[in-house]
Design a protein around this motif. Structure first.
Motif, PDB file in Angstrom:
ATOM      1  N   ALA A   6       0.839  -1.204   0.000  1.00 37.33           N
ATOM      2  CA  ALA A   6       0.000   0.000   0.000  1.00 37.33           C
ATOM      3  C   ALA A   6       0.871   1.249   0.000  1.00 37.33           C
ATOM      4  CB  ALA A   6      -0.916  -0.002   1.219  1.00 37.33           C
ATOM      5  N   VAL A   7       0.672   2.099  -1.024  1.00 34.59           N
ATOM      6  CA  VAL A   7       1.360   3.393  -1.066  1.00 34.59           C
ATOM      7  C   VAL A   7       0.407   4.415  -0.441  1.00 34.59           C
ATOM      8  CG1 VAL A   7       2.512   5.111  -2.518  1.00 34.59           C
ATOM      9  CG2 VAL A   7       2.483   2.704  -3.231  1.00 34.59           C
ATOM     10  N   VAL A   8       0.841   5.040   0.651  1.00 40.03           N
ATOM     11  CA  VAL A   8      -0.042   5.938   1.407  1.00 40.03           C
ATOM     12  C   VAL A   8       0.661   7.271   1.687  1.00 40.03           C
ATOM     13  CG1 VAL A   8      -1.157   3.945   2.496  1.00 40.03           C
ATOM     14  CG2 VAL A   8       0.667   5.133   3.720  1.00 40.03           C
ATOM     15  N   THR A  33       9.077   7.434  -2.893  1.00 41.92           N
ATOM     16  CA  THR A  33       8.896   8.707  -3.594  1.00 41.92           C
ATOM     17  C   THR A  33       8.003   8.490  -4.797  1.00 41.92           C
ATOM     18  OG1 THR A  33      11.121   9.385  -2.941  1.00 41.92           O
ATOM     19  CG2 THR A  33      10.121  10.604  -4.755  1.00 41.92           C
ATOM     20  N   GLY A  34       6.951   9.294  -4.929  1.00 40.59           N
ATOM     21  CA  GLY A  34       6.040   9.175  -6.064  1.00 40.59           C
ATOM     22  C   GLY A  34       6.708   9.633  -7.351  1.00 40.59           C
ATOM     23  N   GLY A  35       6.510   8.883  -8.410  1.00 38.91           N
ATOM     24  CA  GLY A  35       7.145   9.193  -9.692  1.00 38.91           C
ATOM     25  C   GLY A  35       6.630  10.471 -10.320  1.00 38.91           C
ATOM     26  N   PHE A  36       5.396  10.858 -10.010  1.00 39.08           N
ATOM     27  CA  PHE A  36       4.801  12.045 -10.631  1.00 39.08           C
ATOM     28  C   PHE A  36       5.135  13.305  -9.840  1.00 39.08           C
ATOM     29  CE2 PHE A  36       1.122  14.875 -11.509  1.00 39.08           C
ATOM     30  CZ  PHE A  36       1.331  15.042 -12.875  1.00 39.08           C
ATOM     31  N   LEU A  37       4.794  13.318  -8.566  1.00 36.32           N
ATOM     32  CA  LEU A  37       5.026  14.516  -7.750  1.00 36.32           C
ATOM     33  C   LEU A  37       6.474  14.641  -7.300  1.00 36.32           C
ATOM     34  CD1 LEU A  37       1.846  14.567  -5.444  1.00 36.32           C
ATOM     35  CD2 LEU A  37       2.304  15.943  -7.479  1.00 36.32           C
ATOM     36  N   ARG A  38       7.187  13.501  -7.291  1.00 36.32           N
ATOM     37  CA  ARG A  38       8.577  13.464  -6.796  1.00 36.32           C
ATOM     38  C   ARG A  38       8.661  13.937  -5.350  1.00 36.32           C
ATOM     39  NH1 ARG A  38      11.707  12.817 -11.754  1.00 36.32           N
ATOM     40  NH2 ARG A  38      10.170  11.662 -12.930  1.00 36.32           N
ATOM     41  N   ALA A  77       8.946  14.434 -19.164  1.00 35.60           N
ATOM     42  CA  ALA A  77       8.886  13.025 -19.567  1.00 35.60           C
ATOM     43  C   ALA A  77       7.612  12.376 -19.046  1.00 35.60           C
ATOM     44  CB  ALA A  77      10.110  12.289 -19.035  1.00 35.60           C
ATOM     45  N   VAL A  78       7.188  12.783 -17.841  1.00 33.60           N
ATOM     46  CA  VAL A  78       5.987  12.220 -17.242  1.00 33.60           C
ATOM     47  C   VAL A  78       4.745  12.730 -17.955  1.00 33.60           C
ATOM     48  CG1 VAL A  78       4.606  12.133 -15.123  1.00 33.60           C
ATOM     49  CG2 VAL A  78       7.071  11.914 -14.989  1.00 33.60           C
ATOM     50  N   LEU A  79       4.742  14.024 -18.254  1.00 34.66           N
ATOM     51  CA  LEU A  79       3.559  14.611 -18.886  1.00 34.66           C
ATOM     52  C   LEU A  79       3.489  14.297 -20.379  1.00 34.66           C
ATOM     53  CD1 LEU A  79       3.505  18.117 -17.179  1.00 34.66           C
ATOM     54  CD2 LEU A  79       1.877  16.259 -16.827  1.00 34.66           C
ATOM     55  N   GLU A  90      -2.964  21.099 -10.019  1.00 37.88           N
ATOM     56  CA  GLU A  90      -3.531  20.492  -8.805  1.00 37.88           C
ATOM     57  C   GLU A  90      -3.914  19.042  -9.099  1.00 37.88           C
ATOM     58  OE1 GLU A  90      -6.344  22.337  -5.578  1.00 37.88           O
ATOM     59  OE2 GLU A  90      -7.577  21.288  -7.035  1.00 37.88           O
ATOM     60  N   VAL A  91      -3.446  18.131  -8.249  1.00 36.73           N
ATOM     61  CA  VAL A  91      -3.817  16.724  -8.427  1.00 36.73           C
ATOM     62  C   VAL A  91      -4.407  16.196  -7.122  1.00 36.73           C
ATOM     63  CG1 VAL A  91      -2.109  16.163 -10.211  1.00 36.73           C
ATOM     64  CG2 VAL A  91      -1.486  15.899  -7.819  1.00 36.73           C
ATOM     65  N   CYS A  92      -5.296  15.218  -7.260  1.00 35.57           N
ATOM     66  CA  CYS A  92      -5.881  14.586  -6.077  1.00 35.57           C
ATOM     67  C   CYS A  92      -5.096  13.302  -5.817  1.00 35.57           C
ATOM     68  CB  CYS A  92      -7.357  14.286  -6.337  1.00 35.57           C
ATOM     69  SG  CYS A  92      -8.126  13.498  -4.924  1.00 35.57           S
ATOM     70  N   VAL A  93      -4.390  13.261  -4.704  1.00 32.35           N
ATOM     71  CA  VAL A  93      -3.616  12.068  -4.366  1.00 32.35           C
ATOM     72  C   VAL A  93      -4.525  11.157  -3.538  1.00 32.35           C
ATOM     73  CG1 VAL A  93      -1.507  11.180  -3.338  1.00 32.35           C
ATOM     74  CG2 VAL A  93      -1.526  13.459  -4.339  1.00 32.35           C
ATOM     75  N   GLY A  94      -4.749   9.978  -4.070  1.00 33.54           N
ATOM     76  CA  GLY A  94      -5.729   9.066  -3.462  1.00 33.54           C
ATOM     77  C   GLY A  94      -5.368   8.669  -2.047  1.00 33.54           C
ATOM     78  N   GLY A  95      -6.319   8.149  -1.333  1.00 36.61           N
ATOM     79  CA  GLY A  95      -6.079   7.725   0.036  1.00 36.61           C
ATOM     80  C   GLY A  95      -4.981   6.683   0.111  1.00 36.61           C
ATOM     81  N   ALA A  96      -5.074   5.686  -0.761  1.00 34.54           N
ATOM     82  CA  ALA A  96      -4.046   4.634  -0.780  1.00 34.54           C
ATOM     83  C   ALA A  96      -4.070   3.966  -2.152  1.00 34.54           C
ATOM     84  CB  ALA A  96      -4.328   3.597   0.303  1.00 34.54           C
ATOM     85  N   THR A  97      -2.891   3.631  -2.638  1.00 33.52           N
ATOM     86  CA  THR A  97      -2.773   2.834  -3.862  1.00 33.52           C
ATOM     87  C   THR A  97      -2.354   1.444  -3.412  1.00 33.52           C
ATOM     88  OG1 THR A  97      -2.114   4.764  -5.151  1.00 33.52           O
ATOM     89  CG2 THR A  97      -1.566   2.607  -6.077  1.00 33.52           C
ATOM     90  N   ILE A  98      -3.225   0.454  -3.661  1.00 29.67           N
ATOM     91  CA  ILE A  98      -3.008  -0.865  -3.043  1.00 29.67           C
ATOM     92  C   ILE A  98      -2.817  -1.953  -4.103  1.00 29.67           C
ATOM     93  CG2 ILE A  98      -3.960  -2.542  -1.403  1.00 29.67           C
ATOM     94  CD1 ILE A  98      -5.859  -0.271  -0.439  1.00 29.67           C
ATOM     95  N   PHE A  99      -1.798  -2.743  -3.918  1.00 28.97           N
ATOM     96  CA  PHE A  99      -1.543  -3.908  -4.770  1.00 28.97           C
ATOM     97  C   PHE A  99      -1.649  -5.148  -3.883  1.00 28.97           C
ATOM     98  CE2 PHE A  99       0.988  -0.320  -6.130  1.00 28.97           C
ATOM     99  CZ  PHE A  99       0.830  -0.277  -7.510  1.00 28.97           C
ATOM    100  N   VAL A 100      -2.261  -6.209  -4.407  1.00 32.44           N
ATOM    101  CA  VAL A 100      -2.290  -7.486  -3.664  1.00 32.44           C
ATOM    102  C   VAL A 100      -1.675  -8.536  -4.587  1.00 32.44           C
ATOM    103  CG1 VAL A 100      -3.720  -9.208  -2.513  1.00 32.44           C
ATOM    104  CG2 VAL A 100      -4.405  -6.799  -2.460  1.00 32.44           C
TER     105      VAL A 100
END
Ligand code: 2BA
Length: 109
Positions: A6-8, A33-38, A77-79, A90-100
């Motif tokens: 979980a990325v939180v 570290t997030g790849g987009f916001l750094r 490069a990201v954009l 402005e971006v909305c950073v989600g509550g959690a990015t979850i991988f199972v």
């Protein structure tokens, strides 16, 4: 056996660690570290039996808030624009990015 990754938000991470530990989940916290916001975020690794995945997901979802963040100097490069954005986005950073994911083997040596 499953691995929940979980990325939180950093702000949610300590309370989340406490709640997961209280619920007897094994947790490892990594600084990431997030790849987009750094900017810094936190990645939690939770190894658990398959039948407890929903319980772990519930704790994560109930304790991670989404937040608005201002992204400036986002890499071209990201954009995919080839140029730096001259204005903040402005971006909305989600509550959690979850991988199972399935765990092939789990050992403590
Ligand atoms: P960041 O990569 O820093 O992304 C922060 C937020 O920026 C994202 O929030 C999303 O709203 C936005 N964003 C990301 N990439 C974008 C793009 N190419 N164009 C426009 N906006 C973009 P979340 O989606 O909630 O992601 C929060 C953090 O979770 C991410 O931080 C990253 O560290 C991680 N993450 C998200 N999706 C991932 C994935 N597929 N694989 C690995 N990590 C992921």
């Amino acid at each position: 056996m499953k691995l929940v990754i979980a990325v939180v938000h950093d702000e949610d991470s300590h309370k989340l660690m406490d709640l997961l530990s209280e619920a007897k989940f094994g947790v490892t916290m990594l600084a990431s570290t997030g790849g987009f916001l750094r900017t810094g975020n936190t990645t939690l690794m939770i190894g658990t039996e398959k039948d407890r995945v929903d319980e772990a997901m519930k704790i994560i979802k109930e304790n991670c808030k989404s937040r608005k963040k201002i992204a400036s100097n986002v890499s071209p490069a990201v954009l995919g624009t080839g140029v730096y954005m001259p204005y903040p986005v402005e971006v909305c950073v989600g509550g959690a990015t979850i991988f199972v994911i399935d765990v092939e083997q789990f050992e403590k040596a």
